[in-house]
Design a protein around this motif. Structure first.
Motif, PDB file in Angstrom:
ATOM      1  N   SER A 289      32.146  26.163  29.620  1.00 42.25           N
ATOM      2  CA  SER A 289      32.274  26.344  31.061  1.00 42.25           C
ATOM      3  C   SER A 289      33.614  25.853  31.598  1.00 42.25           C
ATOM      4  O   SER A 289      34.186  26.473  32.492  1.00 42.25           O
ATOM      5  N   LYS A 290      34.120  24.753  31.060  1.00 43.84           N
ATOM      6  CA  LYS A 290      35.402  24.236  31.551  1.00 43.84           C
ATOM      7  C   LYS A 290      36.530  25.240  31.304  1.00 43.84           C
ATOM      8  O   LYS A 290      37.339  25.510  32.185  1.00 43.84           O
ATOM      9  N   ARG A 291      36.564  25.804  30.122  1.00 49.71           N
ATOM     10  CA  ARG A 291      37.590  26.795  29.795  1.00 49.71           C
ATOM     11  C   ARG A 291      37.476  28.004  30.711  1.00 49.71           C
ATOM     12  O   ARG A 291      38.475  28.500  31.233  1.00 49.71           O
ATOM     13  N   ASN A 292      36.270  28.457  30.947  1.00 51.64           N
ATOM     14  CA  ASN A 292      36.073  29.646  31.776  1.00 51.64           C
ATOM     15  C   ASN A 292      36.348  29.389  33.255  1.00 51.64           C
ATOM     16  O   ASN A 292      36.801  30.289  33.958  1.00 51.64           O
ATOM     17  N   ILE A 293      36.088  28.181  33.731  1.00 56.91           N
ATOM     18  CA  ILE A 293      36.447  27.848  35.115  1.00 56.91           C
ATOM     19  C   ILE A 293      37.959  27.904  35.270  1.00 56.91           C
ATOM     20  O   ILE A 293      38.481  28.510  36.215  1.00 56.91           O
ATOM     21  N   ILE A 294      38.677  27.302  34.344  1.00 56.01           N
ATOM     22  CA  ILE A 294      40.142  27.304  34.401  1.00 56.01           C
ATOM     23  C   ILE A 294      40.661  28.730  34.303  1.00 56.01           C
ATOM     24  O   ILE A 294      41.547  29.145  35.065  1.00 56.01           O
ATOM     25  N   LEU A 295      40.136  29.508  33.361  1.00 56.97           N
ATOM     26  CA  LEU A 295      40.607  30.883  33.179  1.00 56.97           C
ATOM     27  C   LEU A 295      40.301  31.764  34.398  1.00 56.97           C
ATOM     28  O   LEU A 295      41.131  32.588  34.776  1.00 56.97           O
ATOM     29  N   SER A 296      39.130  31.578  35.006  1.00 53.75           N
ATOM     30  CA  SER A 296      38.797  32.414  36.157  1.00 53.75           C
ATOM     31  C   SER A 296      39.738  32.133  37.327  1.00 53.75           C
ATOM     32  O   SER A 296      40.201  33.067  37.998  1.00 53.75           O
ATOM     33  N   MET A 297      40.055  30.884  37.546  1.00 51.62           N
ATOM     34  CA  MET A 297      40.980  30.539  38.633  1.00 51.62           C
ATOM     35  C   MET A 297      42.392  31.004  38.314  1.00 51.62           C
ATOM     36  O   MET A 297      43.124  31.456  39.198  1.00 51.62           O
ATOM     37  N   THR A 298      42.783  30.924  37.052  1.00 52.51           N
ATOM     38  CA  THR A 298      44.116  31.364  36.638  1.00 52.51           C
ATOM     39  C   THR A 298      44.242  32.878  36.772  1.00 52.51           C
ATOM     40  O   THR A 298      45.252  33.385  37.291  1.00 52.51           O
ATOM     41  N   ILE A 299      43.241  33.608  36.324  1.00 55.96           N
ATOM     42  CA  ILE A 299      43.268  35.070  36.427  1.00 55.96           C
ATOM     43  C   ILE A 299      43.273  35.504  37.891  1.00 55.96           C
ATOM     44  O   ILE A 299      44.008  36.400  38.291  1.00 55.96           O
ATOM     45  N   ALA A 300      42.450  34.840  38.684  1.00 57.58           N
ATOM     46  CA  ALA A 300      42.426  35.162  40.118  1.00 57.58           C
ATOM     47  C   ALA A 300      43.790  34.912  40.752  1.00 57.58           C
ATOM     48  O   ALA A 300      44.261  35.680  41.581  1.00 57.58           O
ATOM     49  N   GLY A 301      44.434  33.835  40.346  1.00 55.71           N
ATOM     50  CA  GLY A 301      45.771  33.552  40.862  1.00 55.71           C
ATOM     51  C   GLY A 301      46.782  34.610  40.449  1.00 55.71           C
ATOM     52  O   GLY A 301      47.630  35.020  41.226  1.00 55.71           O
TER      53      GLY A 301
ATOM     54  N   SER B 204      44.903  47.257  38.487  1.00 60.26           N
ATOM     55  CA  SER B 204      44.371  45.901  38.317  1.00 60.26           C
ATOM     56  C   SER B 204      42.867  45.866  38.560  1.00 60.26           C
ATOM     57  O   SER B 204      42.123  45.223  37.813  1.00 60.26           O
ATOM     58  N   ALA B 205      42.408  46.543  39.604  1.00 62.08           N
ATOM     59  CA  ALA B 205      40.976  46.568  39.913  1.00 62.08           C
ATOM     60  C   ALA B 205      40.182  47.231  38.787  1.00 62.08           C
ATOM     61  O   ALA B 205      39.105  46.746  38.414  1.00 62.08           O
ATOM     62  N   ILE B 206      40.706  48.310  38.224  1.00 64.05           N
ATOM     63  CA  ILE B 206      40.023  48.995  37.127  1.00 64.05           C
ATOM     64  C   ILE B 206      39.957  48.103  35.896  1.00 64.05           C
ATOM     65  O   ILE B 206      38.903  47.980  35.255  1.00 64.05           O
ATOM     66  N   VAL B 207      41.081  47.452  35.563  1.00 62.50           N
ATOM     67  CA  VAL B 207      41.111  46.565  34.397  1.00 62.50           C
ATOM     68  C   VAL B 207      40.127  45.417  34.574  1.00 62.50           C
ATOM     69  O   VAL B 207      39.354  45.088  33.660  1.00 62.50           O
ATOM     70  N   ILE B 208      40.108  44.790  35.735  1.00 60.62           N
ATOM     71  CA  ILE B 208      39.190  43.679  35.985  1.00 60.62           C
ATOM     72  C   ILE B 208      37.739  44.157  35.936  1.00 60.62           C
ATOM     73  O   ILE B 208      36.868  43.470  35.395  1.00 60.62           O
ATOM     74  N   HIS B 209      37.464  45.328  36.478  1.00 65.27           N
ATOM     75  CA  HIS B 209      36.108  45.874  36.414  1.00 65.27           C
ATOM     76  C   HIS B 209      35.668  46.046  34.963  1.00 65.27           C
ATOM     77  O   HIS B 209      34.545  45.662  34.596  1.00 65.27           O
ATOM     78  N   ILE B 210      36.538  46.595  34.140  1.00 71.77           N
ATOM     79  CA  ILE B 210      36.210  46.794  32.724  1.00 71.77           C
ATOM     80  C   ILE B 210      36.001  45.447  32.033  1.00 71.77           C
ATOM     81  O   ILE B 210      35.030  45.256  31.303  1.00 71.77           O
ATOM     82  N   VAL B 211      36.918  44.510  32.272  1.00 73.84           N
ATOM     83  CA  VAL B 211      36.802  43.197  31.629  1.00 73.84           C
ATOM     84  C   VAL B 211      35.503  42.500  32.041  1.00 73.84           C
ATOM     85  O   VAL B 211      34.767  41.981  31.199  1.00 73.84           O
ATOM     86  N   LEU B 212      35.193  42.491  33.333  1.00 68.65           N
ATOM     87  CA  LEU B 212      34.005  41.786  33.807  1.00 68.65           C
ATOM     88  C   LEU B 212      32.696  42.444  33.374  1.00 68.65           C
ATOM     89  O   LEU B 212      31.712  41.757  33.125  1.00 68.65           O
ATOM     90  N   ASN B 213      32.679  43.767  33.289  1.00 66.36           N
ATOM     91  CA  ASN B 213      31.420  44.458  33.045  1.00 66.36           C
ATOM     92  C   ASN B 213      31.241  44.997  31.632  1.00 66.36           C
ATOM     93  O   ASN B 213      30.128  45.412  31.294  1.00 66.36           O
ATOM     94  N   LYS B 214      32.281  44.982  30.812  1.00 68.70           N
ATOM     95  CA  LYS B 214      32.167  45.588  29.489  1.00 68.70           C
ATOM     96  C   LYS B 214      32.559  44.667  28.341  1.00 68.70           C
ATOM     97  O   LYS B 214      32.582  45.097  27.204  1.00 68.70           O
ATOM     98  N   THR B 215      32.885  43.404  28.636  1.00 67.22           N
ATOM     99  CA  THR B 215      33.317  42.502  27.567  1.00 67.22           C
ATOM    100  C   THR B 215      32.502  41.215  27.568  1.00 67.22           C
ATOM    101  O   THR B 215      31.920  40.825  28.592  1.00 67.22           O
ATOM    102  N   THR B 216      32.478  40.576  26.425  1.00 68.72           N
ATOM    103  CA  THR B 216      31.815  39.280  26.299  1.00 68.72           C
ATOM    104  C   THR B 216      32.510  38.248  27.178  1.00 68.72           C
ATOM    105  O   THR B 216      31.851  37.424  27.827  1.00 68.72           O
ATOM    106  N   PHE B 217      33.821  38.314  27.197  1.00 64.60           N
ATOM    107  CA  PHE B 217      34.595  37.397  28.043  1.00 64.60           C
ATOM    108  C   PHE B 217      34.176  37.536  29.506  1.00 64.60           C
ATOM    109  O   PHE B 217      33.973  36.541  30.208  1.00 64.60           O
ATOM    110  N   GLY B 218      34.033  38.771  29.986  1.00 63.38           N
ATOM    111  CA  GLY B 218      33.605  39.005  31.361  1.00 63.38           C
ATOM    112  C   GLY B 218      32.211  38.472  31.631  1.00 63.38           C
ATOM    113  O   GLY B 218      31.942  37.890  32.687  1.00 63.38           O
ATOM    114  N   PHE B 219      31.304  38.652  30.654  1.00 66.68           N
ATOM    115  CA  PHE B 219      29.955  38.109  30.788  1.00 66.68           C
ATOM    116  C   PHE B 219      30.003  36.587  30.914  1.00 66.68           C
ATOM    117  O   PHE B 219      29.312  35.998  31.752  1.00 66.68           O
ATOM    118  N   GLU B 220      30.836  35.963  30.081  1.00 69.22           N
ATOM    119  CA  GLU B 220      30.955  34.503  30.141  1.00 69.22           C
ATOM    120  C   GLU B 220      31.503  34.046  31.483  1.00 69.22           C
ATOM    121  O   GLU B 220      31.017  33.056  32.050  1.00 69.22           O
TER     122      GLU B 220
END
Length: 176
Positions: A162-174, A128-144
Protein backbone atom coordinates in the motif's frame (compact mmCIF):
# COMPACT_ATOMS: atom_id res chain seq x y z
CA UNK A 1 -5.89 7.92 -2.30
CA UNK A 2 -8.18 10.90 -2.25
CA UNK A 3 -7.03 13.95 -4.18
CA UNK A 4 -7.18 17.60 -3.23
CA UNK A 5 -7.81 20.50 -5.57
CA UNK A 6 -4.99 22.24 -3.73
CA UNK A 7 -2.51 19.64 -4.93
CA UNK A 8 -3.59 20.19 -8.51
CA UNK A 9 -2.98 23.94 -8.33
CA UNK A 10 0.44 23.61 -6.69
CA UNK A 11 1.51 20.95 -9.19
CA UNK A 12 0.42 23.23 -11.99
CA UNK A 13 2.37 26.17 -10.54
CA UNK A 14 5.54 24.10 -10.15
CA UNK A 15 5.18 22.36 -13.51
CA UNK A 16 4.32 25.61 -15.27
CA UNK A 17 7.44 27.40 -14.07
CA UNK A 18 9.59 24.55 -15.39
CA UNK A 19 7.79 24.49 -18.75
CA UNK A 20 8.03 28.27 -19.07
CA UNK A 21 11.73 28.19 -18.23
CA UNK A 22 12.40 25.61 -20.95
CA UNK A 23 10.11 27.46 -23.37
CA UNK A 24 11.87 30.78 -22.83
CA UNK A 25 15.50 29.87 -22.19
CA UNK A 26 16.30 26.59 -23.94
CA UNK A 27 16.19 27.89 -27.49
CA UNK A 28 19.20 25.75 -28.44
CA UNK A 29 16.88 22.72 -28.64
CA UNK A 30 15.22 23.91 -31.83
CA UNK A 31 12.08 22.06 -32.92
CA UNK A 32 12.07 19.66 -29.96
CA UNK A 33 11.97 22.48 -27.41
CA UNK A 34 8.22 22.08 -26.84
CA UNK A 35 8.65 18.35 -26.19
CA UNK A 36 11.33 19.02 -23.58
CA UNK A 37 9.08 21.69 -22.02
CA UNK A 38 6.23 19.17 -21.74
CA UNK A 39 8.58 16.58 -20.22
CA UNK A 40 9.88 19.17 -17.75
CA UNK A 41 6.31 19.97 -16.71
CA UNK A 42 5.48 16.27 -16.33
CA UNK A 43 8.55 15.65 -14.18
CA UNK A 44 7.90 18.76 -12.10
CA UNK A 45 4.29 17.79 -11.45
CA UNK A 46 5.33 14.22 -10.65
CA UNK A 47 7.89 15.45 -8.15
CA UNK A 48 5.33 17.73 -6.53
CA UNK A 49 2.86 14.85 -6.26
CA UNK A 50 5.53 12.49 -4.93
CA UNK A 51 6.21 14.60 -1.82
CA UNK A 52 2.68 14.47 -0.29
CA UNK A 53 2.43 10.83 -1.38
CA UNK A 54 5.60 10.07 0.53
CA UNK A 55 4.36 11.96 3.57
CA UNK A 56 1.05 10.06 3.47
CA UNK A 57 2.65 6.64 2.98
CA UNK A 58 5.48 6.92 5.49
CA UNK A 59 4.15 9.26 8.17
CA UNK A 60 0.36 9.05 7.66
CA UNK A 61 0.18 12.82 7.10
CA UNK A 62 -3.28 13.59 5.79
CA UNK A 63 -3.02 14.40 2.09
CA UNK A 64 -5.27 17.47 2.34
CA UNK A 65 -3.05 19.03 5.02
CA UNK A 66 0.13 18.16 3.11
CA UNK A 67 -1.19 19.47 -0.19
CA UNK A 68 -2.45 22.73 1.27
CA UNK A 69 1.00 23.35 2.73
CA UNK A 70 2.65 22.30 -0.54
CA UNK A 71 0.32 24.67 -2.39
CA UNK A 72 1.75 27.70 -0.63
CA UNK A 73 5.30 26.48 -1.10
CA UNK A 74 4.70 25.97 -4.82
CA UNK A 75 3.02 29.31 -5.41
CA UNK A 76 5.62 31.34 -3.55
CA UNK A 77 8.45 29.15 -4.84
CA UNK A 78 7.23 29.65 -8.41
CA UNK A 79 7.18 33.42 -7.88
CA UNK A 80 10.73 33.37 -6.51
CA UNK A 81 11.90 31.05 -9.30
CA UNK A 82 10.22 33.25 -11.89
CA UNK A 83 12.37 36.17 -10.77
CA UNK A 84 15.55 34.16 -10.11
CA UNK A 85 15.43 32.42 -13.50
CA UNK A 86 15.19 35.82 -15.11
CA UNK A 87 11.97 35.16 -16.95
CA UNK A 88 11.35 38.91 -16.92
CA UNK A 89 13.02 41.57 -19.03
CA UNK A 90 14.51 44.67 -17.46
CA UNK A 91 13.05 46.53 -14.53
CA UNK A 92 9.50 46.83 -15.85
CA UNK A 93 8.69 43.19 -15.04
CA UNK A 94 7.66 42.46 -18.62
CA UNK A 95 7.36 38.71 -19.01
CA UNK A 96 9.50 37.16 -21.71
CA UNK A 97 7.64 35.32 -24.44
CA UNK A 98 7.89 31.59 -24.91
CA UNK A 99 9.62 30.94 -28.21
CA UNK A 100 7.64 29.54 -31.12
CA UNK A 101 9.54 26.24 -30.88
CA UNK A 102 8.93 26.17 -27.11
CA UNK A 103 5.13 26.41 -27.39
CA UNK A 104 2.83 23.53 -28.19
CA UNK A 105 2.20 23.36 -31.93
CA UNK A 106 -1.32 23.61 -33.30
CA UNK A 107 -0.93 21.05 -36.11
CA UNK A 108 -3.83 22.70 -37.94
CA UNK A 109 -6.29 22.49 -35.04
CA UNK A 110 -6.39 26.29 -34.87
CA UNK A 111 -7.69 26.41 -38.45
CA UNK A 112 -10.04 23.46 -38.00
CA UNK A 113 -11.76 25.08 -35.01
CA UNK A 114 -11.18 28.67 -36.16
CA UNK A 115 -9.44 29.57 -32.92
CA UNK A 116 -5.76 30.53 -32.86
CA UNK A 117 -5.38 29.50 -29.20
CA UNK A 118 -6.09 25.79 -29.79
CA UNK A 119 -3.05 23.52 -29.83
CA UNK A 120 -2.22 19.84 -29.46
CA UNK A 121 -2.72 20.02 -25.70
CA UNK A 122 -6.22 18.59 -26.23
CA UNK A 123 -4.75 15.62 -28.12
CA UNK A 124 -2.23 15.01 -25.34
CA UNK A 125 -5.03 15.14 -22.76
CA UNK A 126 -7.15 12.62 -24.69
CA UNK A 127 -4.21 10.25 -25.13
CA UNK A 128 -3.40 10.54 -21.42
CA UNK A 129 -7.01 9.77 -20.46
CA UNK A 130 -7.06 6.69 -22.70
CA UNK A 131 -3.74 5.41 -21.33
CA UNK A 132 -4.86 5.92 -17.72
CA UNK A 133 -8.19 4.21 -18.44
CA UNK A 134 -6.37 1.19 -19.86
CA UNK A 135 -3.87 1.08 -16.99
CA UNK A 136 -6.55 1.38 -14.29
CA UNK A 137 -9.03 -1.05 -15.81
CA UNK A 138 -6.91 -3.62 -17.66
CA UNK A 139 -3.75 -4.13 -15.60
CA UNK A 140 -2.80 -5.64 -12.27
CA UNK A 141 -1.06 -2.40 -11.39
CA UNK A 142 -4.31 -0.49 -11.97
CA UNK A 143 -6.23 -2.97 -9.81
CA UNK A 144 -3.69 -2.48 -7.03
CA UNK A 145 -3.95 1.30 -7.27
CA UNK A 146 -7.74 1.17 -7.04
CA UNK A 147 -7.65 -1.35 -4.19
CA UNK A 148 -5.31 0.82 -2.15
CA UNK A 149 -7.43 3.88 -2.91
CA UNK A 150 -10.58 2.17 -1.70
CA UNK A 151 -9.11 0.72 1.49
CA UNK A 152 -5.37 0.58 2.05
CA UNK A 153 -5.74 -1.66 5.11
CA UNK A 154 -7.60 -4.34 3.13
CA UNK A 155 -5.18 -3.99 0.24
CA UNK A 156 -2.26 -4.50 2.62
CA UNK A 157 -3.96 -7.59 4.05
CA UNK A 158 -4.33 -8.92 0.49
CA UNK A 159 -0.57 -8.60 -0.02
CA UNK A 160 -0.53 -5.32 -1.95
CA UNK A 161 2.23 -2.89 -1.03
CA UNK A 162 0.00 0.00 0.00
CA UNK A 163 2.80 2.46 0.76
CA UNK A 164 4.34 2.01 -2.68
CA UNK A 165 0.97 2.39 -4.38
CA UNK A 166 0.04 5.51 -2.40
CA UNK A 167 3.31 7.14 -3.46
CA UNK A 168 2.90 6.00 -7.07
CA UNK A 169 -0.71 7.17 -7.31
CA UNK A 170 0.18 10.65 -6.10
CA UNK A 171 3.23 10.77 -8.37
CA UNK A 172 1.25 9.67 -11.44
CA UNK A 173 -1.50 12.14 -10.64
CA UNK A 174 1.11 14.87 -10.38
CA UNK A 175 2.61 13.92 -13.72
CA UNK A 176 -0.80 14.09 -15.36
Amino acid sequence: TRRSSDLVSCQMAFAAILAIYVGVKWTFLGDVQWIVAVIAAILGGALWGFIPGLLKALFNVHEVVATIMMNWIAIHGAFIAYNMLKLVEGTTQNAQKVTRSGALPSWGLDQLFNNRRINIGIILAIISAIVIHIVLNKTTFGFELKAVGLNHHSAKYAGINSKRNIILSMTIAGAL
